[in-house]
Design a protein around this motif. Structure first.
Motif, PDB file in Angstrom:
ATOM      1  N   GLY A  28      12.966  33.232   0.385  1.00 11.76           N
ATOM      2  CA  GLY A  28      12.110  34.441  -0.179  1.00 11.76           C
ATOM      3  C   GLY A  28      10.663  34.553   0.661  1.00 11.76           C
ATOM      4  O   GLY A  28       9.585  34.966   0.350  1.00 11.76           O
ATOM      5  N   HIS A  29      10.536  33.620   1.778  1.00  5.82           N
ATOM      6  CA  HIS A  29       9.188  33.713   2.478  1.00  5.82           C
ATOM      7  C   HIS A  29       8.968  34.948   3.349  1.00  5.82           C
ATOM      8  O   HIS A  29       9.932  35.684   3.768  1.00  5.82           O
ATOM      9  CB  HIS A  29       9.125  32.202   3.257  1.00  5.82           C
ATOM     10  CG  HIS A  29       8.990  31.172   2.467  1.00  5.82           C
ATOM     11  ND1 HIS A  29       8.235  30.936   1.389  1.00  5.82           N
ATOM     12  CD2 HIS A  29       9.712  30.050   2.563  1.00  5.82           C
ATOM     13  CE1 HIS A  29       8.379  29.779   0.880  1.00  5.82           C
ATOM     14  NE2 HIS A  29       9.512  29.048   1.622  1.00  5.82           N
ATOM     15  N   GLU A  30       7.682  35.136   3.742  1.00  5.52           N
ATOM     16  CA  GLU A  30       7.581  36.446   4.675  1.00  5.52           C
ATOM     17  C   GLU A  30       7.220  35.676   6.170  1.00  5.52           C
ATOM     18  O   GLU A  30       6.537  34.787   6.177  1.00  5.52           O
ATOM     19  CB  GLU A  30       6.135  37.069   4.245  1.00  5.52           C
ATOM     20  CG  GLU A  30       6.272  37.818   2.760  1.00  5.52           C
ATOM     21  CD  GLU A  30       4.685  38.312   2.462  1.00  5.52           C
ATOM     22  OE1 GLU A  30       3.765  38.363   3.485  1.00  5.52           O
ATOM     23  OE2 GLU A  30       4.482  38.657   1.333  1.00  5.52           O
ATOM     24  N   VAL A  31       8.199  36.210   6.771  1.00  6.03           N
ATOM     25  CA  VAL A  31       8.204  35.585   8.063  1.00  6.03           C
ATOM     26  C   VAL A  31       7.908  36.597   9.358  1.00  6.03           C
ATOM     27  O   VAL A  31       8.471  37.662   9.472  1.00  6.03           O
ATOM     28  CB  VAL A  31       9.696  35.365   8.452  1.00  6.03           C
ATOM     29  CG1 VAL A  31       9.831  34.603   9.817  1.00  6.03           C
ATOM     30  CG2 VAL A  31      10.255  34.279   7.350  1.00  6.03           C
ATOM     31  N   THR A  32       7.001  36.115  10.225  1.00  7.96           N
ATOM     32  CA  THR A  32       6.530  36.891  11.261  1.00  7.96           C
ATOM     33  C   THR A  32       7.040  36.155  12.757  1.00  7.96           C
ATOM     34  O   THR A  32       6.951  34.701  12.487  1.00  7.96           O
ATOM     35  CB  THR A  32       4.823  36.945  11.361  1.00  7.96           C
ATOM     36  OG1 THR A  32       4.453  37.783  10.532  1.00  7.96           O
ATOM     37  CG2 THR A  32       4.618  37.553  12.581  1.00  7.96           C
ATOM     38  N   THR A  33       7.500  36.643  13.558  1.00  6.71           N
ATOM     39  CA  THR A  33       8.174  36.143  14.826  1.00  6.71           C
ATOM     40  C   THR A  33       7.412  36.176  16.094  1.00  6.71           C
ATOM     41  O   THR A  33       6.688  37.484  16.169  1.00  6.71           O
ATOM     42  CB  THR A  33       9.499  36.458  15.010  1.00  6.71           C
ATOM     43  OG1 THR A  33       9.695  37.781  15.226  1.00  6.71           O
ATOM     44  CG2 THR A  33      10.521  36.148  13.805  1.00  6.71           C
ATOM     45  N   LEU A  34       7.415  35.377  17.079  1.00  5.91           N
ATOM     46  CA  LEU A  34       6.829  35.565  18.668  1.00  5.91           C
ATOM     47  C   LEU A  34       7.657  35.084  19.431  1.00  5.91           C
ATOM     48  O   LEU A  34       7.913  33.897  19.414  1.00  5.91           O
ATOM     49  CB  LEU A  34       5.336  35.089  18.544  1.00  5.91           C
ATOM     50  CG  LEU A  34       4.731  35.220  19.770  1.00  5.91           C
ATOM     51  CD1 LEU A  34       3.103  35.347  19.433  1.00  5.91           C
ATOM     52  CD2 LEU A  34       4.763  34.116  20.688  1.00  5.91           C
ATOM     53  N   ASP A  35       8.223  35.808  20.226  1.00  6.03           N
ATOM     54  CA  ASP A  35       9.012  35.657  21.360  1.00  6.03           C
ATOM     55  C   ASP A  35       9.006  36.463  22.503  1.00  6.03           C
ATOM     56  O   ASP A  35       8.381  37.556  22.256  1.00  6.03           O
ATOM     57  CB  ASP A  35      10.365  35.927  20.800  1.00  6.03           C
ATOM     58  CG  ASP A  35      10.966  34.596  20.065  1.00  6.03           C
ATOM     59  OD1 ASP A  35      11.519  33.579  20.860  1.00  6.03           O
ATOM     60  OD2 ASP A  35      11.244  34.458  18.807  1.00  6.03           O
ATOM     61  N   ARG A  36       9.508  35.781  23.821  1.00  7.23           N
ATOM     62  CA  ARG A  36       9.439  36.837  24.743  1.00  7.23           C
ATOM     63  C   ARG A  36      10.599  37.578  24.736  1.00  7.23           C
ATOM     64  O   ARG A  36      10.576  38.753  25.342  1.00  7.23           O
ATOM     65  CB  ARG A  36       9.699  36.102  26.123  1.00  7.23           C
ATOM     66  CG  ARG A  36       8.594  34.776  26.296  1.00  7.23           C
ATOM     67  CD  ARG A  36       8.817  34.058  27.790  1.00  7.23           C
ATOM     68  NE  ARG A  36      10.002  33.511  27.780  1.00  7.23           N
ATOM     69  CZ  ARG A  36      10.650  33.059  28.872  1.00  7.23           C
ATOM     70  NH1 ARG A  36      10.204  33.480  29.885  1.00  7.23           N
ATOM     71  NH2 ARG A  36      11.870  32.494  28.604  1.00  7.23           N
ATOM     72  N   THR A  37      11.582  37.675  23.921  1.00 11.06           N
ATOM     73  CA  THR A  37      12.504  38.565  23.535  1.00 11.06           C
ATOM     74  C   THR A  37      12.496  39.183  22.293  1.00 11.06           C
ATOM     75  O   THR A  37      12.029  38.673  21.179  1.00 11.06           O
ATOM     76  CB  THR A  37      14.079  37.927  23.834  1.00 11.06           C
ATOM     77  OG1 THR A  37      14.131  36.793  22.984  1.00 11.06           O
ATOM     78  CG2 THR A  37      14.368  37.497  25.227  1.00 11.06           C
ATOM     79  N   ALA A  38      13.086  40.370  22.103  1.00 10.83           N
ATOM     80  CA  ALA A  38      12.893  41.193  20.672  1.00 10.83           C
ATOM     81  C   ALA A  38      13.549  40.427  19.733  1.00 10.83           C
ATOM     82  O   ALA A  38      14.753  39.921  19.984  1.00 10.83           O
ATOM     83  CB  ALA A  38      13.405  42.410  20.932  1.00 10.83           C
ATOM     84  N   ASN A  39      12.926  40.428  18.613  1.00  7.08           N
ATOM     85  CA  ASN A  39      13.777  39.634  17.561  1.00  7.08           C
ATOM     86  C   ASN A  39      13.836  40.847  16.434  1.00  7.08           C
ATOM     87  O   ASN A  39      13.089  41.349  15.849  1.00  7.08           O
ATOM     88  CB  ASN A  39      12.872  38.474  16.728  1.00  7.08           C
ATOM     89  CG  ASN A  39      13.611  37.951  15.874  1.00  7.08           C
ATOM     90  OD1 ASN A  39      14.663  38.542  15.036  1.00  7.08           O
ATOM     91  ND2 ASN A  39      13.345  36.626  15.568  1.00  7.08           N
ATOM     92  N   ASP A  40      15.274  41.441  16.297  1.00  5.20           N
ATOM     93  CA  ASP A  40      15.450  42.640  15.619  1.00  5.20           C
ATOM     94  C   ASP A  40      15.910  41.954  14.108  1.00  5.20           C
ATOM     95  O   ASP A  40      16.923  42.637  13.219  1.00  5.20           O
ATOM     96  CB  ASP A  40      16.322  43.589  16.182  1.00  5.20           C
ATOM     97  CG  ASP A  40      17.562  42.847  16.781  1.00  5.20           C
ATOM     98  OD1 ASP A  40      17.860  41.728  16.434  1.00  5.20           O
ATOM     99  OD2 ASP A  40      18.431  43.811  17.166  1.00  5.20           O
ATOM    100  N   SER A  41      15.903  40.673  13.779  1.00  3.80           N
ATOM    101  CA  SER A  41      16.595  40.133  12.524  1.00  3.80           C
ATOM    102  C   SER A  41      16.105  40.912  11.398  1.00  3.80           C
ATOM    103  O   SER A  41      14.839  41.352  11.224  1.00  3.80           O
ATOM    104  CB  SER A  41      16.137  38.678  12.482  1.00  3.80           C
ATOM    105  OG  SER A  41      16.651  37.805  13.484  1.00  3.80           O
ATOM    106  N   PRO A  42      16.940  41.383  10.346  1.00  4.60           N
ATOM    107  CA  PRO A  42      16.394  41.830   9.277  1.00  4.60           C
ATOM    108  C   PRO A  42      15.687  41.099   8.275  1.00  4.60           C
ATOM    109  O   PRO A  42      16.089  40.033   8.124  1.00  4.60           O
ATOM    110  CB  PRO A  42      17.893  42.421   8.410  1.00  4.60           C
ATOM    111  CG  PRO A  42      18.731  41.517   9.032  1.00  4.60           C
ATOM    112  CD  PRO A  42      18.340  41.087  10.616  1.00  4.60           C
ATOM    113  N   GLY A  43      14.492  41.735   8.013  1.00  3.09           N
ATOM    114  CA  GLY A  43      13.749  41.080   6.641  1.00  3.09           C
ATOM    115  C   GLY A  43      12.551  40.441   7.401  1.00  3.09           C
ATOM    116  O   GLY A  43      11.516  40.261   6.578  1.00  3.09           O
TER     117      GLY A  43
END
Length: 294
Positions: A28-43
Motif C-alpha cells: 500500500g505504499h506510494e512508489v516513485t521510480t527512477l531508471d534509465r529504462t522506462a518503468n511501466d509497472s501498474p500502480g
C-alpha cells in the motif's frame, strides 16, 4: 500497515528492484521510480526515466519522498575489471548524487551494498559508496540504512550477452538447453543463496522499523552451499543432459570463498521469519526460465 510511505526506488527495473517495487505496492505504499529504462509497472505514482548521474533529476525525484531505496548500479565482477572509470562514475558518483538529494530533500536512504570486499572493480566501488553513506550519516545526519544481500536468486534475473554472468540464472539457462555448464575453479566455493522474495521482504520490513535506522545488516539465510551443490541441484531440477566444464577462476573472484550471512544485527531489530528453502526457490526459478524458453 501503520502509515503510507512515499518511496523512491532507483534501479527499479532491475532484478531486485522490480521485485521490491511489487512488494512496496502490495503493502500500500506510494512508489516513485527512477531508471534509465522506462518503468511501466501498474500502480507507480511517477516514473522518472533518468540516470543517477543526472543530479537534478535525482533531486527532483527525491522531493517529497520519505525513503529512497538506492539499488541502481553498474554490476559485474570479471565484467567490470576493465571498466573502472565507468563503474566509479555510476556506483560512487551516482550514489553521492542520491545522498545529496536525500540531504537536501530530507529523505532517509536505504542503500543496497554487498557483503564480500573482494579486490575487484565492483566490490571497490560499492565499498567506497558505502563509506560515503556512513560519512553523510555522520556529517550531515542523513538517516542511512545499509543492507548487504548475499547471493540473491529467483525469477526475472537477466541472462545473456552484455549481462553480469551470475551463477544461477546462467546455469539454469544452459541446463535447459543441454549446453555445457561452466564451473570456475574447484566449485567448492561457498555462498549464501537467498530467494529474491525473502530479500525484498526483509528490505521492506527494515525500512518500516525505527530500530533499524543507521544500522548495517547482512541479508542472507545464514547457511551456505557450494557451487558444485548448486549445479547438481539445477541439473536434477531441469532433468538436463548437460556436462560440467571446469575453467580457471575469473578475474576478481576468490577461489576459497566461504560466505554466509551473519544475522546477529538484523535479529536485534526484528524477526527475520522463515526463508524459502533452496530446493523450493530453485524449483520456482527453474520453472520461470523454462516458461521463458518455450
Amino acid at each position: 500497515m501503520d502509515w503510507v510511505m512515499k518511496a523512491l526506488v532507483t534501479g527499479s527495473t532491475g532484478f531486485i528492484g522490480s521485485h521490491l517495487v511489487e512488494t512496496l505496492l502490495e503493502r500500500g505504499h506510494e512508489v516513485t521510480t527512477l531508471d534509465r529504462t522506462a518503468n511501466d509497472s501498474p500502480g507507480i505514482t511517477r516514473a522518472f526515466r533518468a540516470d543517477i548521474l543526472d543530479a537534478e533529476k535525482v533531486r527532483e525525484a527525491t522531493g517529497g519522498q520519505d525513503v529512497v531505496y538506492h539499488l541502481a548500479a553498474l554490476l559485474g565482477t570479471a565484467e567490470l575489471v576493465a571498466q573502472a572509470h565507468h563503474a566509479v562514475d555510476v556506483n560512487i558518483n551516482g550514489t553521492v548524487n542520491v545522498l545529496d538529494a536525500c540531504r537536501s530533500e530530507d529523505a532517509a536512504l536505504l542503500f543496497v551494498s554487498k557483503p564480500n570486499p573482494w579486490l575487484n572493480t565492483y566490490s571497490i566501488t560499492k565499498q567506497a559508496a558505502e563509506q560515503f553513506c556512513l560519512m553523510y550519516r555522520s556529517e550531515f545526519q542523513v538517516p542511512v540504512t545499509i543492507v548487504k544481500p548475499f547471493n540473491v536468486y529467483g525469477p526475472r534475473e537477466s541472462v545473456g550477452p552484455g549481462r553480469a554472468q551470475k551463477l544461477i540464472p546462467n546455469t539454469i539457462a544452459k541446463a535447459l538447453s543441454d549446453q555445457p555448464l561452466t564451473i570456475f575453479g574447484s566449485g567448492d566455493q561457498i555462498n549464501d543463496y537467498i530467494f529474491v522474495d525473502d530479500v525484498v521482504r526483509l528490505i521492506a520490513d527494515l525500512s518500516m522499523s525505527d530500530k533499524s535506522i543507521n544500522g548495517t545488516y547482512d541479508l542472507g539465510t545464514g547457511n551456505g552451499q557450494t557451487v558444485n551443490e548448486v549445479c547438481r541441484l539445477i541439473l536434477e531440477l531441469t532433468d538436463s543432459g548437460s556436462v560440467i566444464e571446469r575453467l580457471p577462476m575469473r578475474p576478481g573472484e576468490s577461489s576459497s570463498a566461504a560466505l554466509r550471512a551473519d544475522l546477529t544485527q538484523i535479529e536485534r531489530v526484528m524477526p527475520v521469519g522463515d526463508f524459502v528453502g533452496l530446493r523450493d526457490g530453485m524449483a520456482r526459478t527453474v520453472e520461470y526460465y523454462r516458461s521463458k524458453s518455450n
